[in-house]
Design a protein around this motif. Structure first.
Motif, PDB file in Angstrom:
ATOM      1  N   LYS A   4       0.845  -1.194   0.000  1.00 46.44           N
ATOM      2  CA  LYS A   4       0.000   0.000   0.000  1.00 46.44           C
ATOM      3  C   LYS A   4       0.882   1.248   0.000  1.00 46.44           C
ATOM      4  O   LYS A   4       1.862   1.331   0.743  1.00 46.44           O
ATOM      5  CB  LYS A   4      -0.909   0.017   1.221  1.00 46.44           C
ATOM      6  CG  LYS A   4      -1.958  -1.061   1.179  1.00 46.44           C
ATOM      7  CD  LYS A   4      -2.920  -0.900   2.323  1.00 46.44           C
ATOM      8  CE  LYS A   4      -3.944  -2.012   2.219  1.00 46.44           C
ATOM      9  NZ  LYS A   4      -5.227  -1.622   2.699  1.00 46.44           N
ATOM     10  N   TYR A   5       0.484   2.224  -0.839  1.00 42.33           N
ATOM     11  CA  TYR A   5       1.208   3.489  -0.947  1.00 42.33           C
ATOM     12  C   TYR A   5       0.216   4.644  -0.908  1.00 42.33           C
ATOM     13  O   TYR A   5      -0.970   4.471  -1.169  1.00 42.33           O
ATOM     14  CB  TYR A   5       1.982   3.566  -2.272  1.00 42.33           C
ATOM     15  CG  TYR A   5       3.084   2.547  -2.400  1.00 42.33           C
ATOM     16  CD1 TYR A   5       4.303   2.726  -1.765  1.00 42.33           C
ATOM     17  CD2 TYR A   5       2.905   1.412  -3.177  1.00 42.33           C
ATOM     18  CE1 TYR A   5       5.316   1.789  -1.896  1.00 42.33           C
ATOM     19  CE2 TYR A   5       3.916   0.480  -3.314  1.00 42.33           C
ATOM     20  CZ  TYR A   5       5.118   0.671  -2.672  1.00 42.33           C
ATOM     21  OH  TYR A   5       6.110  -0.252  -2.797  1.00 42.33           O
ATOM     22  N   TRP A  18      -3.285  13.478   1.463  1.00 40.34           N
ATOM     23  CA  TRP A  18      -2.790  12.479   0.529  1.00 40.34           C
ATOM     24  C   TRP A  18      -3.807  12.351  -0.597  1.00 40.34           C
ATOM     25  O   TRP A  18      -4.956  12.016  -0.366  1.00 40.34           O
ATOM     26  CB  TRP A  18      -2.566  11.145   1.234  1.00 40.34           C
ATOM     27  CG  TRP A  18      -1.480  11.253   2.251  1.00 40.34           C
ATOM     28  CD1 TRP A  18      -1.638  11.454   3.585  1.00 40.34           C
ATOM     29  CD2 TRP A  18      -0.075  11.215   2.006  1.00 40.34           C
ATOM     30  NE1 TRP A  18      -0.406  11.542   4.187  1.00 40.34           N
ATOM     31  CE2 TRP A  18       0.572  11.390   3.250  1.00 40.34           C
ATOM     32  CE3 TRP A  18       0.710  11.048   0.876  1.00 40.34           C
ATOM     33  CZ2 TRP A  18       1.959  11.406   3.372  1.00 40.34           C
ATOM     34  CZ3 TRP A  18       2.088  11.064   1.007  1.00 40.34           C
ATOM     35  CH2 TRP A  18       2.704  11.242   2.241  1.00 40.34           C
ATOM     36  N   GLN A  21      -4.193   7.075  -2.997  1.00 45.00           N
ATOM     37  CA  GLN A  21      -3.811   5.938  -2.168  1.00 45.00           C
ATOM     38  C   GLN A  21      -4.169   4.666  -2.914  1.00 45.00           C
ATOM     39  O   GLN A  21      -5.199   4.600  -3.572  1.00 45.00           O
ATOM     40  CB  GLN A  21      -4.527   5.982  -0.821  1.00 45.00           C
ATOM     41  CG  GLN A  21      -4.145   7.192  -0.001  1.00 45.00           C
ATOM     42  CD  GLN A  21      -4.755   7.170   1.389  1.00 45.00           C
ATOM     43  OE1 GLN A  21      -5.140   6.122   1.883  1.00 45.00           O
ATOM     44  NE2 GLN A  21      -4.815   8.323   2.013  1.00 45.00           N
ATOM     45  N   GLU A  50       5.234   4.670   1.761  1.00 47.16           N
ATOM     46  CA  GLU A  50       4.893   3.257   1.859  1.00 47.16           C
ATOM     47  C   GLU A  50       4.182   3.040   3.186  1.00 47.16           C
ATOM     48  O   GLU A  50       4.688   3.386   4.241  1.00 47.16           O
ATOM     49  CB  GLU A  50       6.165   2.407   1.798  1.00 47.16           C
ATOM     50  CG  GLU A  50       5.901   0.930   1.837  1.00 47.16           C
ATOM     51  CD  GLU A  50       7.190   0.120   1.717  1.00 47.16           C
ATOM     52  OE1 GLU A  50       7.222  -0.977   2.286  1.00 47.16           O
ATOM     53  OE2 GLU A  50       8.135   0.593   1.085  1.00 47.16           O
ATOM     54  N   LYS A  51       2.969   2.506   3.123  1.00 47.74           N
ATOM     55  CA  LYS A  51       2.155   2.310   4.319  1.00 47.74           C
ATOM     56  C   LYS A  51       2.209   0.834   4.716  1.00 47.74           C
ATOM     57  O   LYS A  51       1.318   0.077   4.427  1.00 47.74           O
ATOM     58  CB  LYS A  51       0.709   2.728   4.057  1.00 47.74           C
ATOM     59  CG  LYS A  51       0.549   4.163   3.723  1.00 47.74           C
ATOM     60  CD  LYS A  51      -0.825   4.613   3.311  1.00 47.74           C
ATOM     61  CE  LYS A  51      -1.969   3.735   3.585  1.00 47.74           C
ATOM     62  NZ  LYS A  51      -3.262   4.261   3.221  1.00 47.74           N
ATOM     63  N   GLU A  53       2.189  -2.051   7.596  1.00 47.95           N
ATOM     64  CA  GLU A  53       1.650  -2.239   8.947  1.00 47.95           C
ATOM     65  C   GLU A  53       2.776  -2.442   9.960  1.00 47.95           C
ATOM     66  O   GLU A  53       3.679  -3.245   9.750  1.00 47.95           O
ATOM     67  CB  GLU A  53       0.727  -3.467   8.992  1.00 47.95           C
ATOM     68  CG  GLU A  53      -0.513  -3.329   8.141  1.00 47.95           C
ATOM     69  CD  GLU A  53      -1.484  -2.296   8.676  1.00 47.95           C
ATOM     70  OE1 GLU A  53      -1.587  -2.154   9.892  1.00 47.95           O
ATOM     71  OE2 GLU A  53      -2.125  -1.630   7.842  1.00 47.95           O
ATOM     72  N   PRO A  57       6.448   4.696   8.415  1.00 42.96           N
ATOM     73  CA  PRO A  57       6.288   4.862   6.967  1.00 42.96           C
ATOM     74  C   PRO A  57       7.586   5.333   6.312  1.00 42.96           C
ATOM     75  O   PRO A  57       8.313   6.151   6.852  1.00 42.96           O
ATOM     76  CB  PRO A  57       5.196   5.919   6.837  1.00 42.96           C
ATOM     77  CG  PRO A  57       5.074   6.558   8.155  1.00 42.96           C
ATOM     78  CD  PRO A  57       5.626   5.625   9.171  1.00 42.96           C
ATOM     79  N   GLU A  89       1.108  12.064   8.417  1.00 41.63           N
ATOM     80  CA  GLU A  89       0.813  10.676   8.124  1.00 41.63           C
ATOM     81  C   GLU A  89      -0.689  10.509   7.962  1.00 41.63           C
ATOM     82  O   GLU A  89      -1.463  11.186   8.623  1.00 41.63           O
ATOM     83  CB  GLU A  89       1.301   9.789   9.272  1.00 41.63           C
ATOM     84  CG  GLU A  89       2.813   9.827   9.442  1.00 41.63           C
ATOM     85  CD  GLU A  89       3.261   8.945  10.580  1.00 41.63           C
ATOM     86  OE1 GLU A  89       2.461   8.118  11.046  1.00 41.63           O
ATOM     87  OE2 GLU A  89       4.405   9.091  10.989  1.00 41.63           O
ATOM     88  N   THR A  92      -4.857   6.204  10.533  1.00 44.16           N
ATOM     89  CA  THR A  92      -4.720   4.751  10.542  1.00 44.16           C
ATOM     90  C   THR A  92      -6.083   4.101  10.438  1.00 44.16           C
ATOM     91  O   THR A  92      -7.070   4.613  10.948  1.00 44.16           O
ATOM     92  CB  THR A  92      -4.025   4.280  11.841  1.00 44.16           C
ATOM     93  OG1 THR A  92      -4.795   4.741  12.944  1.00 44.16           O
ATOM     94  CG2 THR A  92      -2.610   4.813  11.922  1.00 44.16           C
TER      95      THR A  92
END
Length: 142
Positions: A4-5, A18, A21, A50-51, A53, A57, A89, A92
């Motif tokens: 995920k980005y 952002w 995504q 880059e996301k 987990e 990041p 960021e 979440t």
């Protein structure tokens, strides 16, 4: 493996959120996809995050070297003013603990209260002195 980005523009127009995504094979592939979707012109700059987990990041900055044909190169982050602007960021997903929110600056409010207190004290003192002066003037003229 898809990762995920998230991406957003940083130059010449800075985006606060952002803008794009999604998933990608690599950070470069996602950067190309973002540049094509946003139709970025030459010398435009953007950041891709880059996301992953549980990991902090990873940010990578890119610049569009040419738009015909599209060519993207890695770039250094631009600084605005004296310090580089922090990159926020994204929120979440899944209800994880987020960073604490900073308190707003209360210095102007406190300063205003002290100023108003000083004005009220001076006004009360002046009114009291005027009352004493008028009373003295009344006894003097009577």
């Amino acid at each position: 493996m898809l990762v995920k980005y998230a991406a957003k523009k940083t130059w010449p127009e800075k985006s606060s959120a952002w803008e794009h995504q999604g998933d990608g094979d690599s950070i470069e592939a996602f950067a190309n996809e973002f540049a094509v979707l946003e139709q970025l012109g030459a010398d435009s700059e953007f950041v891709v995050m880059e996301k992953e987990e549980g990991v902090s990041p990873k940010l990578q900055f890119f610049r569009v070297a040419s738009d015909s044909p599209l060519q993207i190169v890695a770039a250094e982050p631009r600084s605005s003013g004296n310090a580089a602007a922090p990159v926020e960021e994204p929120a979440t997903e899944g209800g994880e603990d987020s960073a604490p929110v900073e308190m707003p600056n209360l210095r102007p409010v406190i300063s205003t209260f002290f100023y108003m207190g000083k004005v009220a004290f001076i006004a009360t003192a002046v009114i009291a002195l005027m009352a004493v002066g008028l009373t003295y003037l009344k006894h003097l003229l009577a």
